[in-house]
Design a protein around this motif. Sequence first.
Motif, PDB file in Angstrom:
ATOM      1  N   ILE A 103      55.537  42.812  33.557  1.00 38.49           N
ATOM      2  CA  ILE A 103      55.802  42.175  32.269  1.00 38.49           C
ATOM      3  C   ILE A 103      54.452  41.927  31.615  1.00 38.49           C
ATOM      4  O   ILE A 103      53.639  41.141  32.113  1.00 38.49           O
TER       5      ILE A 103
ATOM      6  N   PHE B 282      55.696  38.690  28.306  1.00 34.02           N
ATOM      7  CA  PHE B 282      55.702  37.456  29.079  1.00 34.02           C
ATOM      8  C   PHE B 282      55.662  36.232  28.170  1.00 34.02           C
ATOM      9  O   PHE B 282      56.235  35.190  28.504  1.00 34.02           O
TER      10      PHE B 282
ATOM     11  N   GLU C 168      62.753  43.438  41.443  1.00 32.46           N
ATOM     12  CA  GLU C 168      62.319  42.044  41.354  1.00 32.46           C
ATOM     13  C   GLU C 168      62.545  41.585  39.922  1.00 32.46           C
ATOM     14  O   GLU C 168      62.291  42.333  38.972  1.00 32.46           O
TER      15      GLU C 168
ATOM     16  N   LYS D 156      44.380  29.405  28.212  1.00 27.11           N
ATOM     17  CA  LYS D 156      44.768  30.015  26.934  1.00 27.11           C
ATOM     18  C   LYS D 156      43.730  29.729  25.850  1.00 27.11           C
ATOM     19  O   LYS D 156      43.408  30.611  25.056  1.00 27.11           O
TER      20      LYS D 156
ATOM     21  N   THR E  55      45.698  35.409  28.577  1.00 27.38           N
ATOM     22  CA  THR E  55      47.145  35.400  28.390  1.00 27.38           C
ATOM     23  C   THR E  55      47.807  35.630  29.747  1.00 27.38           C
ATOM     24  O   THR E  55      47.243  36.258  30.639  1.00 27.38           O
ATOM     25  N   ASN E  56      49.019  35.113  29.870  1.00 27.74           N
ATOM     26  CA  ASN E  56      49.760  35.271  31.116  1.00 27.74           C
ATOM     27  C   ASN E  56      50.555  36.571  31.124  1.00 27.74           C
ATOM     28  O   ASN E  56      50.991  37.052  30.088  1.00 27.74           O
ATOM     29  N   ALA E  57      50.748  37.100  32.309  1.00 25.60           N
ATOM     30  CA  ALA E  57      51.584  38.289  32.483  1.00 25.60           C
ATOM     31  C   ALA E  57      52.195  38.178  33.875  1.00 25.60           C
ATOM     32  O   ALA E  57      51.926  37.221  34.603  1.00 25.60           O
ATOM     33  N   TYR E  58      53.042  39.160  34.218  1.00 23.89           N
ATOM     34  CA  TYR E  58      53.647  39.115  35.549  1.00 23.89           C
ATOM     35  C   TYR E  58      53.657  40.493  36.195  1.00 23.89           C
ATOM     36  O   TYR E  58      54.079  41.469  35.589  1.00 23.89           O
ATOM     37  N   PHE E  59      53.203  40.533  37.443  1.00 16.68           N
ATOM     38  CA  PHE E  59      53.048  41.788  38.182  1.00 16.68           C
ATOM     39  C   PHE E  59      53.900  41.748  39.452  1.00 16.68           C
ATOM     40  O   PHE E  59      54.234  40.668  39.930  1.00 16.68           O
ATOM     41  N   PRO E  60      54.213  42.940  40.012  1.00 17.31           N
ATOM     42  CA  PRO E  60      55.138  42.968  41.157  1.00 17.31           C
ATOM     43  C   PRO E  60      54.693  42.157  42.379  1.00 17.31           C
ATOM     44  O   PRO E  60      53.505  42.097  42.703  1.00 17.31           O
ATOM     45  N   LEU E  61      55.690  41.604  43.038  1.00 19.77           N
ATOM     46  CA  LEU E  61      55.530  40.863  44.289  1.00 19.77           C
ATOM     47  C   LEU E  61      55.095  41.766  45.433  1.00 19.77           C
ATOM     48  O   LEU E  61      54.415  41.342  46.355  1.00 19.77           O
TER      49      LEU E  61
ATOM     50  N   ILE F  75      47.217  45.459  42.786  1.00 17.93           N
ATOM     51  CA  ILE F  75      48.385  45.788  41.960  1.00 17.93           C
ATOM     52  C   ILE F  75      48.068  45.546  40.485  1.00 17.93           C
ATOM     53  O   ILE F  75      48.486  46.312  39.609  1.00 17.93           O
TER      54      ILE F  75
ATOM     55  N   SER G 101      47.541  48.326  36.969  1.00 17.60           N
ATOM     56  CA  SER G 101      47.961  48.168  35.575  1.00 17.60           C
ATOM     57  C   SER G 101      46.762  48.239  34.634  1.00 17.60           C
ATOM     58  O   SER G 101      46.816  48.904  33.600  1.00 17.60           O
TER      59      SER G 101
ATOM     60  N   ILE H 272      43.458  38.211  31.844  1.00 14.72           N
ATOM     61  CA  ILE H 272      44.861  38.022  32.241  1.00 14.72           C
ATOM     62  C   ILE H 272      44.968  36.944  33.318  1.00 14.72           C
ATOM     63  O   ILE H 272      44.097  36.834  34.182  1.00 14.72           O
TER      64      ILE H 272
END
Lengths: 492, 492
Positions: free
Chosen positions: A43, A48, A169, B63, B68-74, B129, B133, B148
């Motif tokens: 994301i 996000f 996920e 911030k 900025t926030n994001a989300y990456f796979p577990l 990971i 990206s 990030i």
Amino acid sequence: MNMSQKKNALSITREENFSAWYQEVILKADLAELSDVRGCMVIKPYGFAIWENIKNILDNTFKELGHTNAYFPLFIPVDLFEKEAEHVAGFAKEMAVVTHHRLEYVDGKLVPSGKLETPYVVRPTSELIIGKSFSKWIKSYRDLPLLINQWCNVVRWEMRPRMFLRTAEFLWQEGHTAHETAEQAIEETIRMHEVYKWFICDVLQLFAIPGKKPEYDKFAGAIDTYTVEAMMQDGKALQAATSHFLGQNFAKATNIKYQDRDGNMQYVYTSSWGLSTRIIGAMIMSHSDDNGLNLPSQVAPYHAVIIPIIKDSNNTSSIMEYCNSIKSALSNKFRVLIDNNDDSPQNKKWKYVRKGVPFICEIGIKEVESNTVFFIKRSDDLKQLKLNKEEFINTFDSLLKNHDATLKNKHENICKSKLVNDITTFNELQEYFSNNNGFARVKWSGSNENLDKLNDLSLSIRCIPTEQTDTNGKCILTGQNTIQEIIVAKSY
Amino acid sequence: MNMSQKKNALSITREENFSAWYQEVILKADLAELSDVRGCMVIKPYGFAIWENIKNILDNTFKELGHTNAYFPLFIPVDLFEKEAEHVAGFAKEMAVVTHHRLEYVDGKLVPSGKLETPYVVRPTSELIIGKSFSKWIKSYRDLPLLINQWCNVVRWEMRPRMFLRTAEFLWQEGHTAHETAEQAIEETIRMHEVYKWFICDVLQLFAIPGKKPEYDKFAGAIDTYTVEAMMQDGKALQAATSHFLGQNFAKATNIKYQDRDGNMQYVYTSSWGLSTRIIGAMIMSHSDDNGLNLPSQVAPYHAVIIPIIKDSNNTSSIMEYCNSIKSALSNKFRVLIDNNDDSPQNKKWKYVRKGVPFICEIGIKEVESNTVFFIKRSDDLKQLKLNKEEFINTFDSLLKNHDATLKNKHENICKSKLVNDITTFNELQEYFSNNNGFARVKWSGSNENLDKLNDLSLSIRCIPTEQTDTNGKCILTGQNTIQEIIVAKSY
């Protein structure tokens, strides 16, 4: 230039290929991407930021209703997972299983090592692990109701990933509550179902029909599952959020007992309810158009973007000053971005069109001199508008409300044309869905007989709507007399 | 009653058994508990509310600094994890490995099934990971710096769990940034190290010494690791937050290249930095006392609790009205709870003492009639105070600042008595640590020679402090001449 005559900002239209269009909206708005990890997505910051806004709105609402957040383990021991048989049946086929606790080099290759005595599954949902905690926390009726929520990641192994809609996920919130009586647990279930309905219809401006799931399609282990079934622009359904009355099923599986007001030990009644990042997919497929994303104001990362148009560098400082004055007048209450990167104004404009920023302002020397704001209303087919600067600032709140209303109306118009109320036989149903997609409101007796006939057409019962017309009719599957109505549709 | 003569609110004192006391503080404040999942803890609502406050403060700061926030796979595929050799060496021994993607019944027992071709590890940290990206997102110098952050759970398999300090799963934030030059990446690393220092020392009021980790104790794969080493009340060190300059190591492992200002392709320079739920453990061991928890105001779930003392039910409404008026006067800016549960006032008071609420107000008919507030200042050995109601409300902000200053002073006094600057030989070091714990500031040449002598005493080099005295001396391990100073301590 009349922008409505311009080529679309995406290469594929909804009409041409809805599924490819959906992927393009996501990529061009820079929301997310598939990762190298099979079934998992990344994301990206802009996507996000939408999730963070969703989270904040829901989290505040949950807290106002008395829920508190907590955090429970990611892993569930397989022997705990086994405790609720229906639950196992519902999830066992799609879970990540941890079997080792280290890696070691064997012949130059890293391989799993340190085998665990009991394997763990990565939580697909947390009723059992949270139930174990509840069984320690709850002793007496004084400890009830217990109202807990968790924001976390969950894993359901998914081999045919689609961004936001279906990933191995995903992120979600899961509420878990325990109560003295069945009535109180049902009341809570319905209360949270109403919260979801409000959020989905009034905040996200989606078109949705709330109702109950049929028996055979309830959450694995639930007594009743309430759902908000949203309709996408292509007429397919998306289950947007569910709320479950779990009776005493999980209380028995995890031994959650309390001493009641008469001194007797009783099992509690529990509920659970969840909404996930899937909702972002629903939002995309409801509001976006052939120019890309459209965002309801409350979750939009930016409410307005300001693009300075500087043709003569002598004007730079007066234009930038003017842009800054608009931003600072708004930014107490609104999220405003000035984009002064060195890309062309034209490229920037289309970038924010594709990103679905509700209002895109273009400020050149003309605007400065006339004390006006030239802007594009994203939701209204890129309608061009001009307002006096003070008016723009003072009415910005209603501009946003108006933007939301435009999104809602547009989507409702599409959906209402795909709501069908006059189908009375299976043949008519079959004929309708051979040429169309939509929500068919039809009669159903409630028996599981002939359900495979729906399945053969890739249809399913989406819900038994809360609002029933209570008219007599015949079940489209069995011909039996019944007053019960259901929504039949294809679904994501 | 003079409360300072009362028995402590906990059954164990710090003096008697620091480690058992720590567990009791957590349990009696209802912060967390160990779960049935080996090595994993449950963060209960009161503990999680502290984490939410920590998160909000840091998230806003990140911030403001442009992240900025994001989300990456577990999950991380093992073959990706293999790409950075030092990284593997640092983490391979303690990771959860997913090898199967479903469960199935075999002889009535649920067992792992559907073996994966490539196993996945559950992220212990996300450099690789996220690097994958970044390698897609970064094309040119225009895309840099990329800043990030991710809030998530990570897993490092831990067999000897201690709540907050060492658990198999924990929550954290991990910042990951990419830059054009080494200088810029180092600048970012130090900037975030400074943010942590500010947060740890000025928000959480801990006593800490910032510095660099020695070569042999850097993050696996880093060029430089900056650390904030906090001192606990028992004189042991706790690594509270680390920031890593990663050079081009991870850029090379995940192929993050950009076109520079001259048109050449270059590897980026990266940084990463993290702070975890461990910090809650550090806070507990710094500020809590034999009556339980003490919380710095900015992260305390409640700033004040108001306990109504109702002896005559005729006074109920006037007392409750008075309590409500205090709460509503404060609650715009402060977090205030009125506890009108049916437990005794005495039990409630001790409950909130153990929970570390900064100000505990007891309001009976006397207070109503005299227009005063009787309250206990938790941090000041439960000092009893009385103020005119308006004064209490109007000075509440400075009462909180004063509370924070009290916590800071108390902790600093303990720590400063455990800071030792006059040890010049290994024998003196050995002698000091045979009777004491603390931070010994000693000379070290930087060679790895004789490091096992420290290890044998369960000591380690905590950091090379940023502030050096630049005096000449002899290395306590080798006797060589050196000006470099280090901090030696036992650690959590």
